[in-house]
Design a protein around this motif. Structure first.
Motif, mmCIF file in Angstrom:
data_model
loop_
_atom_site.group_PDB
_atom_site.id
_atom_site.type_symbol
_atom_site.label_atom_id
_atom_site.label_comp_id
_atom_site.label_asym_id
_atom_site.label_seq_id
_atom_site.Cartn_x
_atom_site.Cartn_y
_atom_site.Cartn_z
ATOM 1 N N LEU A 232 62.410 86.768 56.952
ATOM 2 C CA LEU A 232 62.460 88.230 56.949
ATOM 3 C C LEU A 232 63.148 88.720 55.679
ATOM 4 O O LEU A 232 62.671 89.637 55.005
ATOM 5 C CB LEU A 232 63.200 88.754 58.185
ATOM 6 C CG LEU A 232 63.183 90.274 58.319
ATOM 7 C CD1 LEU A 232 61.801 90.770 58.714
ATOM 8 C CD2 LEU A 232 64.216 90.765 59.318
ATOM 9 N N TYR A 233 64.244 88.077 55.342
ATOM 10 C CA TYR A 233 65.005 88.467 54.147
ATOM 11 C C TYR A 233 64.208 88.166 52.877
ATOM 12 O O TYR A 233 64.066 89.014 52.001
ATOM 13 C CB TYR A 233 66.329 87.714 54.134
ATOM 14 C CG TYR A 233 67.382 88.293 53.218
ATOM 15 C CD1 TYR A 233 68.143 89.382 53.612
ATOM 16 C CD2 TYR A 233 67.627 87.745 51.963
ATOM 17 C CE1 TYR A 233 69.122 89.915 52.796
ATOM 18 C CE2 TYR A 233 68.605 88.261 51.133
ATOM 19 C CZ TYR A 233 69.352 89.352 51.557
ATOM 20 O OH TYR A 233 70.322 89.870 50.731
ATOM 21 N N MET A 234 63.665 86.948 52.817
ATOM 22 C CA MET A 234 62.946 86.530 51.604
ATOM 23 C C MET A 234 61.677 87.331 51.381
ATOM 24 O O MET A 234 61.158 87.362 50.265
ATOM 25 C CB MET A 234 62.577 85.036 51.683
ATOM 26 C CG MET A 234 63.773 84.102 51.682
ATOM 27 S SD MET A 234 63.290 82.387 51.407
ATOM 28 C CE MET A 234 62.141 82.088 52.731
ATOM 29 N N SER A 235 61.159 87.931 52.440
ATOM 30 C CA SER A 235 59.924 88.711 52.287
ATOM 31 C C SER A 235 60.230 90.199 52.130
ATOM 32 O O SER A 235 59.321 91.030 52.211
ATOM 33 C CB SER A 235 58.998 88.488 53.482
ATOM 34 O OG SER A 235 59.543 89.062 54.649
ATOM 35 N N GLY A 236 61.493 90.512 51.934
ATOM 36 C CA GLY A 236 61.860 91.913 51.778
ATOM 37 C C GLY A 236 61.544 92.735 53.017
ATOM 38 O O GLY A 236 61.181 93.901 52.919
ATOM 39 N N GLY A 237 61.653 92.087 54.191
ATOM 40 C CA GLY A 237 61.455 92.801 55.452
ATOM 41 C C GLY A 237 60.010 92.843 55.933
ATOM 42 O O GLY A 237 59.717 93.441 56.959
ATOM 43 N N LYS B 103 60.992 92.880 47.248
ATOM 44 C CA LYS B 103 62.038 93.818 46.825
ATOM 45 C C LYS B 103 63.132 93.118 46.015
ATOM 46 O O LYS B 103 64.303 93.489 46.062
ATOM 47 C CB LYS B 103 62.661 94.514 48.049
ATOM 48 C CG LYS B 103 61.619 95.334 48.828
ATOM 49 C CD LYS B 103 62.227 96.273 49.849
ATOM 50 C CE LYS B 103 62.827 95.593 51.032
ATOM 51 N NZ LYS B 103 63.014 96.444 52.211
ATOM 52 N N LYS B 105 64.295 90.121 46.542
ATOM 53 C CA LYS B 105 65.151 89.215 47.314
ATOM 54 C C LYS B 105 64.551 87.825 47.506
ATOM 55 O O LYS B 105 65.185 86.943 48.078
ATOM 56 C CB LYS B 105 65.445 89.848 48.682
ATOM 57 C CG LYS B 105 66.400 91.024 48.532
ATOM 58 C CD LYS B 105 66.246 92.032 49.637
ATOM 59 C CE LYS B 105 67.145 91.728 50.796
ATOM 60 N NZ LYS B 105 67.284 92.903 51.694
ATOM 61 N N ASP B 322 71.093 96.779 49.504
ATOM 62 C CA ASP B 322 70.018 95.900 49.979
ATOM 63 C C ASP B 322 70.499 94.483 50.294
ATOM 64 O O ASP B 322 69.777 93.709 50.926
ATOM 65 C CB ASP B 322 68.888 95.819 48.944
ATOM 66 C CG ASP B 322 67.900 96.957 49.110
ATOM 67 O OD1 ASP B 322 68.243 97.935 49.803
ATOM 68 O OD2 ASP B 322 66.797 96.872 48.544
ATOM 69 N N LEU B 323 71.707 94.151 49.831
ATOM 70 C CA LEU B 323 72.268 92.841 50.186
ATOM 71 C C LEU B 323 72.247 92.661 51.704
ATOM 72 O O LEU B 323 72.047 91.561 52.196
ATOM 73 C CB LEU B 323 73.708 92.750 49.668
ATOM 74 C CG LEU B 323 74.446 91.443 49.970
ATOM 75 C CD1 LEU B 323 73.813 90.278 49.219
ATOM 76 C CD2 LEU B 323 75.923 91.566 49.612
ATOM 77 N N TRP B 324 72.469 93.752 52.410
ATOM 78 C CA TRP B 324 72.690 93.694 53.856
ATOM 79 C C TRP B 324 71.486 94.105 54.684
ATOM 80 O O TRP B 324 71.599 94.241 55.902
ATOM 81 C CB TRP B 324 73.886 94.593 54.221
ATOM 82 C CG TRP B 324 75.133 94.152 53.538
ATOM 83 C CD1 TRP B 324 75.709 94.713 52.437
ATOM 84 C CD2 TRP B 324 75.938 93.021 53.876
ATOM 85 N NE1 TRP B 324 76.822 93.999 52.069
ATOM 86 C CE2 TRP B 324 76.992 92.954 52.939
ATOM 87 C CE3 TRP B 324 75.873 92.047 54.882
ATOM 88 C CZ2 TRP B 324 77.975 91.972 52.974
ATOM 89 C CZ3 TRP B 324 76.850 91.056 54.926
ATOM 90 C CH2 TRP B 324 77.882 91.030 53.972
ATOM 91 N N THR B 325 70.351 94.318 54.053
ATOM 92 C CA THR B 325 69.169 94.726 54.838
ATOM 93 C C THR B 325 68.207 93.545 54.993
ATOM 94 O O THR B 325 68.287 92.561 54.259
ATOM 95 C CB THR B 325 68.414 95.883 54.150
ATOM 96 O OG1 THR B 325 68.012 95.438 52.839
ATOM 97 C CG2 THR B 325 69.284 97.115 54.005
ATOM 98 N N ASP B 326 67.317 93.669 55.955
ATOM 99 C CA ASP B 326 66.250 92.681 56.204
ATOM 100 C C ASP B 326 66.777 91.337 56.709
ATOM 101 O O ASP B 326 66.093 90.315 56.595
ATOM 102 C CB ASP B 326 65.393 92.439 54.938
ATOM 103 C CG ASP B 326 64.789 93.727 54.400
ATOM 104 O OD1 ASP B 326 64.391 94.570 55.223
ATOM 105 O OD2 ASP B 326 64.733 93.885 53.170
#
Lengths: 456, 329
Positions: A232-237, B103, B105, B322-326
């Motif tokens: 989820l994080y690596m795909s930007g949500g 984004k 990340k 954005d560090l803390w999202t997703d």
């Protein structure tokens, strides 16, 4: 000379069973290896064989009797020409079912139930409304069945979940109801099927992966962490992994170092995972239903010894427990005991003993380890000013360590004593019964820890 | 290496050939630009270029339909461009900017596009193989006829999880095409130094999986093999293995000392087997395009790549929040 045939222990954690059926009658001659009876445990129905040749002198336990304790005499075997009455005073226990029976007394001891029946605990953490008594095993099964009925994208996969009806009988009956498409037996290939399940979660399904035990999930941990937790994080949500990895975790009884590890602290260290660790049947049902509905990967750590224990569970079909919310199992003023899963067995027993000594302990059931309910823990500690944590995992980097650090940083001025952590010992799990007992945390450890923080 | 088809007998239309030419060239120019931006410090970390292997993804995408899925390793830029992802979003992810597909990340190795059914971009060698089979499992469960292209290299082909996956994929007849991109070097270890198996695809036979080796430098051969594999999977008779014999011109990553093969070997492949030159020859010798036509395409591609690079430089870094999202959905 007559010998007694004893109720056998047929699994590492079996304490009692049902004598389902006698396959012999009084007066029958039997040969060693002949099947005498069918015995039903909480996991399976098994055939029980004679070890010695002889004649069935007397059947001591009628078929259909439930709750027959391991090592109870169930029949008397006599030699030709003898009667039971002739030999009654001289009967000696037979070496029945040599290997399993030999392990029975200690297995039963290691898994000894709480002296206070689970049913008797206060249920302050349950919502108002009617309840029914069920085992943790039944609660887990009911949670899965209800969620599979509710959502056709939910399916169960793992080793022996289908035709075998579950290695620990958690999935019993699910194959019949949902079919092989949704109850998927896998080869013994944890790394592979964990990866397939994560991929399936990206493809629009909601997999429940059963690990026969979490010890085997170490083969799959790359997919749990690198593939499920981080995507989820690596795909930007854009895409996450809505799925549950569940199975028994931690020590069972007498299964040695490779089958006894508690992974609570390991998985709780990983951002992107949620981690549940139920104690009661209500926890098991309410948390598992929420976990299956959660859009994130949830690690659901069960405990084999708790599977057979009974608790009250709300009958409300919409009963769920939110993740990240602890409960207070017992109110108290002098000390906070924070625990989860089987650790609560010791915590609650200790609280009972301490109450007799005039120490009032509040017992917090964390239920979820990630996200962890700091607020409930801190509020309790600010009230009692003392804290002891209880878990079965290794001491270094334990959940207790993390709580101790958090309490120190956020409630230092409220503490009247250092936080003490009760954990498993810093050793691989030994097999020998006495050493195994020593390696696990105990009620006595908890009592001593509480007394130390109370300066008593 | 399988012999290339003769240049005078193209089994594709002019439109198709021009499309493959354009797509392969986009990947090559994009990768060259990425290498340049890496040298300028605009791209950090690991960056694995796809130069030389373009025919594999372009040929297989030509065999795919809407709804088909793809998943690959960390050498993923070519796959993303071939399946229709925007070069701007890909390049901006390489520079770690908010305009990137993740984004900023994910980076070079971790990019996804749910819209284009591109499921990564995976940094753990071989991990994408069961993941790809899982995507196919979902399609089979849902009852559609989609196929998942699961790409991995000759290096990943020695991972145990590949064979765990083969076993289950065949057991359950999953609609997955396993594409082994055999560029002959697992990082710096040649296939000769990592296995005594004469080929990678034949290992599938142990599990009952059909497959074949394909000239991965010939986009038409790749497409033809892809169509056969896809048809097999759609008919419910998957999985299928395609071992693409290909070659990477650049190093494993940008920090490759290139001590494990000779300059001559690379030059020979470039001059004799290059996939883009192959299609260029087909177009020119077949009288399907003029030099000027191809120059116009080159110019257009260059402009698109430059536009992507500019976008990737100009797009802002992600906001600190954005560090803390997703982390959780």
């Amino acid at each position: 000379m007559a010998t007694e045939v004893l109720m056998p222990a047929l699994s590492p954690t079996m304490e009692e069973g049902t004598l389902a059926k006698w396959l012999v009658k009084e007066g029958d001659s039997v040969k060693s290896g002949q099947i005498l009876a069918e015995i039903e445990t909480d996991k399976a129905t098994m055939e029980f064989e004679a070890v010695d040749d002889g004649i069935i002198g007397k059947l001591l336990i009628a078929e259909g009797t439930a709750g027959v304790k391991v090592n109870t005499p169930i029949a008397v075997l006599v030699e030709d020409g003898e009667t039971v009455d002739d030999t009654a005073p001289a009967t000696k226990p037979a070496t029945v079912a040599a290997t399993v029976a030999a392990a029975a007394p200690v297995a039963a001891q290691a898994a000894a139930p709480a002296p206070v029946a689970a049913k008797g605990w206060p249920h302050a953490d349950l919502p108002e409304g009617p309840t029914k008594t069920m085992t943790v095993r039944e609660a887990l099964r009911e949670a899965m069945a209800e969620e599979m009925r509710r959502d056709p994208s939910v399916f169960l996969m793992g080793e022996e979940v289908g035709e075998y009806q579950g290695a620990y009988k958690i999935s019993q009956g699910l194959l019949d109801e949902f079919g092989a498409k949704r109850v998927v037996d896998t080869p013994i290939t944890e790394h592979g099927f964990a990866g397939i399940a994560v991929g399936a979660s990206w493809g629009g399904l909601r997999p429940i992966v059963e690990f026969m035990t979490f010890n085997f999930a170490m083969q799959a941990i790359d997919h749990i962490i690198n593939s499920a937790a981080k995507t989820l994080y690596m795909s930007g949500g854009q895409m996450g992994s809505p799925m549950v990895f569940r199975g028994p975790n931690g020590a069972a009884a007498r299964v040695g170092a490779q089958h006894s590890q508690d992974y609570a602290a390991w998985y709780s260290a990983i951002p992107g995972l949620k981690v549940c660790m139920p104690y009661s049947a209500a926890d098991a049902k309410g948390l598992l239903k929420t976990a299956i509905r959660d859009p994130n990967p949830v690690i659901f750590l069960e405990n084999e010894i708790l599977y057979g224990r009974s608790f009250e569970v709300p009958t409300d079909p919409d009963f769920t427990i939110p993740l990240g919310k602890a409960s207070i199992l017992r109110d108290g003023d002098d000390v906070t005991i924070v625990s989860f899963s089987i650790g609560l067995t010791y915590a609650l027993q200790a609280a009972e003993i301490l109450a007799k000594d005039g120490i009032s302990a509040e017992v917090v059931n964390l239920r979820t380890l990630r996200p962890i309910d700091y607020d409930t823990v801190l509020a309790s500690v600010m009230k009692t000013n003392r804290c002891v944590t209880v878990e079965e995992g290794f001491p270094v980097g334990s959940i207790g360590d993390h709580l101790a650090s958090t309490i120190m940083q956020r409630a230092f001025d409220y503490l009247d004593a250092p936080v003490v952590t009760c954990t498993g010992k810093d050793v691989p799990m030994p097999y020998a019964a006495n050493l195994e007992k020593l390696a696990l945390t105990t009620t006595a450890d908890v009592v001593a820890a509480v007394k130390s923080v109370c300066y008593r | 290496m399988v012999a290339r088809k003769p240049a005078d007998r193209p089994n594709a239309s002019k439109e198709d050939l021009l499309k493959y030419y354009r797509e392969m060239l986009l990947i090559r120019r994009f990768e060259e630009k990425a290498g340049q931006l890496y040298g300028m410090g605009l791209i950090g970390g690991f960056c694995h270029l796809y130069i030389g292997q373009e025919a594999v993804v372009v040929g297989l995408e030509a065999a795919a339909k809407d709804g088909d899925k793809r998943i690959t390793s960390y050498r993923d830029h070519g796959h993303m461009l071939a399946c229709g992802m925007d070069p701007k979003g890909v390049m901006a992810e390489l520079t770690g900017r908010i305009g990137g597909y993740s984004k900023g990340k994910g980076g070079s190795m971790h990019m996804f596009s749910k819209d284009r059914h591109f499921y990564g971009g995976h940094g753990i060698v071989g991990a994408q193989v069961p993941l790809g089979a899982g995507l196919a499992f979902a399609d089979k469960y849902l009852g559609n006829d989609n196929v998942t292209f699961t790409y991995f290299g000759d290096g990943a082909a020695n991972q145990g999880q590949v064979y765990e996956t083969y076993n289950m994929a065949e057991l359950w007849n999953l609609p997955v095409v396993f594409v082994i991109e055999n560029n002959q070097y697992a990082m710096g270890t040649s296939m000769k130094r990592s296995t005594k198996s004469p080929s990678m695809w034949e290992r599938g036979a142990a599990y009952g999986i059909k497959g074949e080796a394909v000239d991965g430098m010939d986009v038409l051969a790749v497409k033809a093999a892809g169509e056969k594999a896809v048809a097999t999977c759609r008919a419910g008779d998957g999985p299928y293995i395609l071992e693409m014999m290909t070659y990477r011109y650049r190093g494993h990553s940008m920090s490759d000392p290139a001590k494990y093969r000779t300059r001559e070997e690379v030059d020979k492949m470039r001059s004799e087997k290059d996939a883009i030159d192959h299609v260029r020859d087909l177009l020119l010798q077949g009288g399907l395009a003029s030099d000027d036509d191809l120059k116009a395409i080159d110019k257009d591609i260059k402009a698109r790549v430059n536009e992507a690079a500019e976008f990737a430089k100009d797009s802002p870094e992600p906001p600190l929040a954005d560090l803390w999202t997703d982390i959780y959905a």
